[in-house]
Design an enzyme around this catalytic site. Structure first.
Site, PDB file in Angstrom:
ATOM      1  N   SER A 180     -10.030  -0.483   6.875  1.00  0.00           N
ATOM      2  CA  SER A 180      -9.469  -0.411   5.521  1.00  0.00           C
ATOM      3  C   SER A 180      -8.803  -1.667   5.013  1.00  0.00           C
ATOM      4  CB  SER A 180      -8.480   0.751   5.430  1.00  0.00           C
ATOM      5  OG  SER A 180      -9.205   1.929   5.219  1.00  0.00           O
ATOM      6  N   SER A 215      -9.819   1.844   2.627  1.00  0.00           N
ATOM      7  CA  SER A 215      -8.917   2.534   1.743  1.00  0.00           C
ATOM      8  C   SER A 215      -7.858   1.642   1.085  1.00  0.00           C
ATOM      9  CB  SER A 215      -8.192   3.646   2.507  1.00  0.00           C
ATOM     10  OG  SER A 215      -7.380   3.089   3.528  1.00  0.00           O
ATOM     11  N   LYS A 256       0.850  -1.200   0.000  1.00  0.00           N
ATOM     12  CA  LYS A 256       0.000   0.000   0.000  1.00  0.00           C
ATOM     13  C   LYS A 256       0.884   1.247   0.000  1.00  0.00           C
ATOM     14  CE  LYS A 256      -3.981   1.942   2.533  1.00  0.00           C
ATOM     15  NZ  LYS A 256      -4.922   1.740   3.649  1.00  0.00           N
TER      16      LYS A 256
END
Ligand code: GLN
Length: 490
Positions: free
Chosen positions: A178, A154, A79
């Site tokens: 997330s 996210s 990420k």
């Protein structure tokens, strides 16, 4: 069998056995990225050349028997809020468009030491603020199961990358869901560990008291292996905790007879999609058939979790994001008039609308006139939520919940109504407020073919129960790949 069919652990085994090389594995994954990335857009950036160079180095160490880790040679996606030395780390924000960190986050360093091959940095909601990956400054990510739908957020890029076989596994971060929510939307397995288990050093902070890094993968064994690799005490993170157990694989395959599963009644009432409810509850039935004891109970204060979370997370975010001022690093406005104007313009131009909304909200609740009314009250609510969970865990080993009230919404349908989007976090955020571990496992699909995940929540430091229960459930299912992921598989 194609590399893309394999889990991280099974691929790692083949590499150790010499059946496949790290280079071949990386080439196959990169070919898949070439095939599907234009449709899915899991990555903010990826570097095939660097990945292949690294794969050659890793393979040499494997050949010399210097690298025997189960994940050695296995391609991973990271990420884009985790610092990677020498590799641009944007947090999907314009303000960090040119930020090249001089060091790597501890979690990434640990994966590198294990011989992981990083394919690229995955797309996310800007600064991890959002539930759809639509607030990224670098375009949206699409759900590999249906390109008209969001992947969740996210960590939408990480979950989409795994679902679309653009990486064998990924790292995500979870401040309020997330990892667990996009795992549910993308039909993959993801775990947010107990707060303090994985070092936050080098993770660009959103809400420091809530943020945790965790694995996203195709199955529970992969998650256990990845978490065992990235967890551990780190003196560089003052909230890092020394635990007794860092080998999470030992819990797989343990008997679940007598396991007490609590089902919060309030979670399965209005607001929850019927198909999601039915599928999530089917997990309880499956485990009951294996000897678990399932019982409904009242988990109080559920409705206060969302306001408490958004006050606390935004307060912490407004403070954490102060450092992005155009002075030290990141984007700086081209034209300005003096220092204050430079900071103002850099921030105005560098941050997107959702981040600005949160900074304003966070600054407001921390301001002297409103601190007691909002921030302090939210902290008190958080303490009550912690107490409610403590009481629940006196009676149950694990709590079963949905990961989200619906399956993945259509692209464009969430951002128009931020409050509604915030309400979608109802099943995940209290877990962060209480610092608990939670795992999402795929349990089925809705009538439109979109994945549904169930969430198992454990007491602090009781990942053992989550792994045991999730693994027992998973043994009754087969991992399903979406059509798009199968593009390159033969
Ligand atoms: N959707 C939540 C938020 O926007 C959670 C995000 C996260 O876990 N990073 O704050």
């Amino acid at each position: 069998m194609s590399v893309l069919n394999l889990t991280a652990v099974s691929l790692g085994k083949k590499i150790q056995a010499g059946e496949l090389s790290a280079v071949e594995a990386t080439q196959e994954v990169l070919a898949q990225v070439e095939r599907v990335e234009k449709d899915v857009h899991s990555y903010v950036s990826y570097d095939g050349e660097a990945a292949l160079k690294r794969a050659k180095e890793v393979q040499q160490l494997i050949d010399e028997k210097k690298l025997t880790h189960p994940l050695a040679g296995v391609p991973v996606a990271i990420k884009d809020n985790m610092c990677t030395k020498g590799v641009t780390t944007t947090c999907s924000s314009k303000i960090l468009s040119n930020f090249v960190p001089p060091y790597s986050s501890t979690a990434v360093e640990k994966l590198e030491a294990a011989g992981a091959i990083m394919i690229g940095k995955t797309n996310m909601d800007e600064f991890a603020m959002g539930s759809t990956t639509e607030t990224s400054a670098y375009g949206i990510t699409r759900n590999p199961w249906n390109l008209d739908h969001v992947p969740g957020g996210s960590s939408g890029g990480s979950c989409a990358a795994v679902a679309a076989n653009e990486a064998i596994y990924a790292l995500g971060s979870d401040t309020g869901g997330s990892i667990r929510q996009p795992s549910s939307f993308c039909g993959v397995t993801g775990i947010k560990p107990t707060y303090g288990t994985v070092s936050r050093f080098g993770l660009i902070a959103y809400g420091s008291s809530l943020d945790q890094i965790g694995p996203v993968a195709k199955d529970v064994r992969d998650c256990a292996t990845i978490l065992s690799t990235i967890s551990g005490y780190d003196s560089k993170d003052s909230t890092s905790i020394k635990r007794e157990d860092y080998d999470f694989n030992q819990y797989l395959g343990q008997d679940i007879k007598g396991l007490r599963i609590g089902v919060p009644k309030g979670y399965f009432k209005e607001g929850l999609d019927k198909e999601v409810a039915d599928h999530v509850l089917s997990l309880a039935k499956t485990l009951e058939a294996q000897g678990a004891v399932v019982e409904e109970f009242d988990l109080s204060l559920v409705e206060y979790a969302i306001p408490a979370y958004y006050v606390i997370a935004d307060a912490e975010a407004s403070s954490n994001l102060e450092r992005f001022d155009g002075v030290k690093y990141g984007y700086r406005a081209k034209e300005y008039n003096g220092l204050h104007d430079m900071i103002k313009k850099s921030r105005s131009q560098g941050f997107g609308p959702e981040v600005k909304r949160r900074i304003m909200l966070g600054s407001f609740v921390l301001s002297s006139g409103y601190y007691d009314a909002y921030y302090l009250k939210a902290l008190r609510t958080k303490a009550l939520i912690v107490k409610a969970f403590d009481e629940a865990f006196a009676k149950y080993d694990v709590i079963l919940a949905p990961a989200a009230p619906t399956t993945a919404p259509k692209i464009g349908s969430s951002l128009a109504d931020p409050i509604k989007m915030y309400l979608g976090d109802i099943y995940t955020i209290s877990v962060n407020l209480a610092g608990l571990p939670g795992i999402t496992v795929p349990v089925g699909k809705d009538k439109n073919g979109l994945p549904i995940g169930a969430q198992l929540i454990g007491n602090r430091f009781r990942e053992d129960v989550l792994f045991k229960a999730a693994y027992a459930y998973e043994q009754t299912k087969t991992y399903e790949m979406c059509d798009l992921a199968q593009k390159g598989v033969n």
